[in-house]
Write an enzyme that holds these catalytic residues in place. Structure first.
Site, PDB file in Angstrom:
ATOM      1  N   ASP A 126       1.534  -1.340  -4.858  1.00  0.00           N
ATOM      2  CA  ASP A 126       0.263  -0.612  -4.818  1.00  0.00           C
ATOM      3  C   ASP A 126      -0.566  -1.112  -5.992  1.00  0.00           C
ATOM      4  O   ASP A 126      -0.035  -1.683  -6.941  1.00  0.00           O
ATOM      5  CB  ASP A 126       0.502   0.906  -4.937  1.00  0.00           C
ATOM      6  CG  ASP A 126      -0.647   1.727  -4.343  1.00  0.00           C
ATOM      7  OD1 ASP A 126      -0.504   2.222  -3.213  1.00  0.00           O
ATOM      8  OD2 ASP A 126      -1.693   1.859  -5.021  1.00  0.00           O
ATOM      9  N   PHE A 175       0.852  -1.201   0.000  1.00  0.00           N
ATOM     10  CA  PHE A 175       0.000   0.000   0.000  1.00  0.00           C
ATOM     11  C   PHE A 175       0.888   1.252   0.000  1.00  0.00           C
ATOM     12  O   PHE A 175       0.732   2.144   0.840  1.00  0.00           O
ATOM     13  CB  PHE A 175      -0.933   0.034   1.219  1.00  0.00           C
ATOM     14  CG  PHE A 175      -1.722  -1.228   1.443  1.00  0.00           C
ATOM     15  CD1 PHE A 175      -2.948  -1.404   0.806  1.00  0.00           C
ATOM     16  CD2 PHE A 175      -1.256  -2.227   2.293  1.00  0.00           C
ATOM     17  CE1 PHE A 175      -3.695  -2.553   1.033  1.00  0.00           C
ATOM     18  CE2 PHE A 175      -1.998  -3.373   2.508  1.00  0.00           C
ATOM     19  CZ  PHE A 175      -3.215  -3.539   1.885  1.00  0.00           C
ATOM     20  N   ASN A 231      -2.429  -6.373  -5.950  1.00  0.00           N
ATOM     21  CA  ASN A 231      -3.300  -6.318  -4.783  1.00  0.00           C
ATOM     22  C   ASN A 231      -2.491  -6.867  -3.608  1.00  0.00           C
ATOM     23  O   ASN A 231      -2.013  -7.999  -3.659  1.00  0.00           O
ATOM     24  CB  ASN A 231      -4.538  -7.168  -5.062  1.00  0.00           C
ATOM     25  CG  ASN A 231      -5.480  -7.207  -3.877  1.00  0.00           C
ATOM     26  OD1 ASN A 231      -5.076  -7.109  -2.718  1.00  0.00           O
ATOM     27  ND2 ASN A 231      -6.749  -7.332  -4.176  1.00  0.00           N
ATOM     28  N   CYS A 283      -6.354   3.630   9.318  1.00  0.00           N
ATOM     29  CA  CYS A 283      -6.849   5.016   9.327  1.00  0.00           C
ATOM     30  C   CYS A 283      -8.370   5.046   9.371  1.00  0.00           C
ATOM     31  O   CYS A 283      -8.990   6.058   9.069  1.00  0.00           O
ATOM     32  CB  CYS A 283      -6.309   5.793   8.124  1.00  0.00           C
ATOM     33  SG  CYS A 283      -6.711   5.043   6.550  1.00  0.00           S
ATOM     34  N   ASP A 296       0.152   0.099   5.194  1.00  0.00           N
ATOM     35  CA  ASP A 296      -0.587   1.360   5.376  1.00  0.00           C
ATOM     36  C   ASP A 296      -1.789   1.383   4.431  1.00  0.00           C
ATOM     37  O   ASP A 296      -1.831   2.158   3.489  1.00  0.00           O
ATOM     38  CB  ASP A 296       0.371   2.535   5.096  1.00  0.00           C
ATOM     39  CG  ASP A 296      -0.305   3.884   5.331  1.00  0.00           C
ATOM     40  OD1 ASP A 296      -1.314   3.932   6.054  1.00  0.00           O
ATOM     41  OD2 ASP A 296       0.201   4.889   4.786  1.00  0.00           O
TER      42      ASP A 296
HETATM   43  N1  SAH Z   1       1.875   4.822   2.733  1.00  0.00           N
HETATM   44  C1  SAH Z   1       1.469   5.794   1.748  1.00  0.00           C
HETATM   45  C2  SAH Z   1      -0.024   6.060   1.751  1.00  0.00           C
HETATM   46  C3  SAH Z   1      -0.876   4.832   1.458  1.00  0.00           C
HETATM   47  S1  SAH Z   1      -2.532   5.193   1.058  1.00  0.00           S
HETATM   48  C4  SAH Z   1       2.257   7.092   1.968  1.00  0.00           C
HETATM   49  O1  SAH Z   1       2.940   7.224   3.000  1.00  0.00           O
HETATM   50  O2  SAH Z   1       2.199   7.960   1.111  1.00  0.00           O
HETATM   51  C5  SAH Z   1      -3.161   3.618   0.631  1.00  0.00           C
HETATM   52  C6  SAH Z   1      -2.710   3.102  -0.722  1.00  0.00           C
HETATM   53  O3  SAH Z   1      -3.197   1.771  -0.857  1.00  0.00           O
HETATM   54  C7  SAH Z   1      -3.249   3.865  -1.920  1.00  0.00           C
HETATM   55  O4  SAH Z   1      -2.178   4.302  -2.711  1.00  0.00           O
HETATM   56  C8  SAH Z   1      -4.089   2.836  -2.707  1.00  0.00           C
HETATM   57  O5  SAH Z   1      -3.912   2.946  -4.111  1.00  0.00           O
HETATM   58  C9  SAH Z   1      -3.492   1.531  -2.212  1.00  0.00           C
HETATM   59  N2  SAH Z   1      -4.365   0.355  -2.247  1.00  0.00           N
HETATM   60  C10 SAH Z   1      -5.681   0.269  -1.993  1.00  0.00           C
HETATM   61  N3  SAH Z   1      -6.083  -1.022  -2.001  1.00  0.00           N
HETATM   62  C11 SAH Z   1      -4.975  -1.758  -2.250  1.00  0.00           C
HETATM   63  C12 SAH Z   1      -4.727  -3.153  -2.367  1.00  0.00           C
HETATM   64  N4  SAH Z   1      -5.715  -4.051  -2.203  1.00  0.00           N
HETATM   65  N5  SAH Z   1      -3.476  -3.565  -2.625  1.00  0.00           N
HETATM   66  C13 SAH Z   1      -2.469  -2.679  -2.755  1.00  0.00           C
HETATM   67  N6  SAH Z   1      -2.644  -1.351  -2.659  1.00  0.00           N
HETATM   68  C14 SAH Z   1      -3.875  -0.895  -2.417  1.00  0.00           C
END
Ligand code: SAH
Length: 391
Positions: free
Chosen positions: A245, A223, A273, A334, A294
């Site tokens: 991501d 993520f 994913n 969050c 995250d």
């Molecule tokens: N850690 C990052 C913020 C993460 S926000 C920072 O510090 O900037 C959450 C992220 O998860 C988003 O970019 C979104 O595209 C991604 N996301 C959502 N569902 C997901 C999944 N199932 N697998 C991987 N990424 C995912």
């Protein structure tokens, strides 16, 4: 000015310091109401409670802006903004990107302002605030001293509040992409298409805290969005990082961030994913020394809490299994509805199922420029745990 009169005995929450009025608590609205004008909120007996904008379309029909008998005018917004900015200035943050206004926490419910270098991004989350966009942008420009103010439309708020405004420059004009500095690192923010207002400022202190233990480690940043955690870890001497991501745009920017900061050779990105990826990594025997989880909020509603908790347990369980002995897990939620206690319980269950012993190194929270108001629990939403799997 219109008067919003509460039903009998419905003033308790407001008297306890919370600013919201729900539709079900309203007895009547008296007098002509214009959507860009604040209403005076009174209890059933006629006692003055405060002022705020009224939107009959939303569940939360009014969020108090003030508890004083004062006009809600440009001077009011200017004062609130100055107070918010004074708070940020004394934090002494090392960088030029910061959340300047955090809605309820700055007693400007419905307004988000993020400063990115020489520009500011403004998001209006209520109809009342949307009507003030010009006034607010002018005040933001003056108080923060920025060259332009870009407004980001928020699709969720638009649905709930019936907002119509589109994204675009409200004051000045500028580039679509802004460079920011966070500690030793340079990042770029896409004002038009980035997630939220462009960058996750709420994790800045956590990035720094996690990176402080990253030296020599092999990192998985699941993520990752634009790779801010991975970049911080690499800047602090991580051996290598895999950033994952689902968003290809975010990953392209993560690559650019690694290049701009001089460690492109140590960053690998993968569009996947994270749920599937963690399962695959576990199966393939791929192991890491530091994993950052995250994810986006798995629920914004209380009713979906159970499935959200299942989601958190699943990814954390897999992450534990992908850690080498002595490995670190920095894990976040969050979702406001997932309390710190529930999150810790979930991690407890995940560790037990993974058969690991995890030591709690630190409990983490949102960055200091996202303050928490004691009387408004909703202002606290980000929680994290830094855990060490002991041998
Ligand atoms: N850690 C990052 C913020 C993460 S926000 C920072 O510090 O900037 C959450 C992220 O998860 C988003 O970019 C979104 O595209 C991604 N996301 C959502 N569902 C997901 C999944 N199932 N697998 C991987 N990424 C995912």
């Amino acid at each position: 000015m219109a008067r919003l009169i509460l039903r009998r005995h419905r003033e308790g929450r407001i008297l306890a310091g919370h600013p919201w009025v729900y539709r079900s608590e309203v007895a009547e609205l008296v007098g002509p109401h214009r959507p860009d004008e604040a209403v005076t909120v009174l209890d059933w007996e006629g006692t003055f409670l405060g002022r705020g904008f009224y939107n009959p379309r939303a569940q939360i029909v009014c969020r108090l802006l003030t508890r004083q008998d004062e006009p809600i005018d440009p001077a009011f917004f200017r004062r609130r903004l100055e107070a918010a900015w004074a708070y940020r200035r004394q934090l002494g943050l090392d960088g030029d990107a910061t959340r300047a206004v955090f809605s309820e926490a700055d007693r400007l419910p419905g307004l988000i302002v993020d400063r990115y270098g020489e520009y500011a991004v403004l998001a209006c989350l209520t109809r009342g605030m949307e009507r003030q966009a010009e006034v607010l942008a002018e005040a933001v420009e003056a108080v923060l001293g920025v060259r332009g103010v870009y407004r980001r439309a928020d699709p969720a708020a638009a649905r709930i509040e019936g907002l119509e405004g589109a994204s675009g420059w409200v004051r000045g004009s500028g580039v679509r992409e802004v460079e920011i500095r966070e500690g030793p690192l340079r990042f770029t923010v896409d004002l038009e298409a980035g997630q939220k207002t462009g960058f996750y400022l709420d994790q800045r202190e956590n990035r720094e805290a996690v990176a402080a233990r990253a030296a020599g480690r092999e990192v998985l940043d699941a993520f990752c969005y634009t790779g801010a955690f991975a970049c911080w870890a690499l800047a602090r001497g991580a051996r290598a990082a895999l950033a994952v991501d689902t968003s290809a745009d975010a990953l392209a920017r993560a690559r650019r961030h690694a290049e701009a900061n001089g460690f492109a050779d140590r960053l690998e990105v993968e569009a996947a994913n994270a749920f599937d990826l963690l399962r695959r990594l576990e199966r393939d025997g791929r192991r890491f020394d530091l994993i950052i989880l995250d994810p986006p909020p798995f629920t914004r509603r209380k009713s979906a809490l159970e499935s959200a908790v299942r989601g958190y347990k699943e990814i954390n369980l897999r992450a534990f299994r992908c850690l080498r002995p002595g490995g670190l897990l920095a894990t976040f939620s969050c979702s406001h509805h997932v309390s710190p206690a529930l999150f810790e319980e979930t991690l407890h269950a995940a560790a037990a199922d993974a058969g690991v012993t995890a030591r709690l190194l630190a409990a983490l929270t949102q960055a200091r420029d996202h303050p928490v108001l004691l009387t408004v629990p909703e202002t606290r939403y980000l929680k994290g745990l830094l855990l060490e799997v002991i041998e």
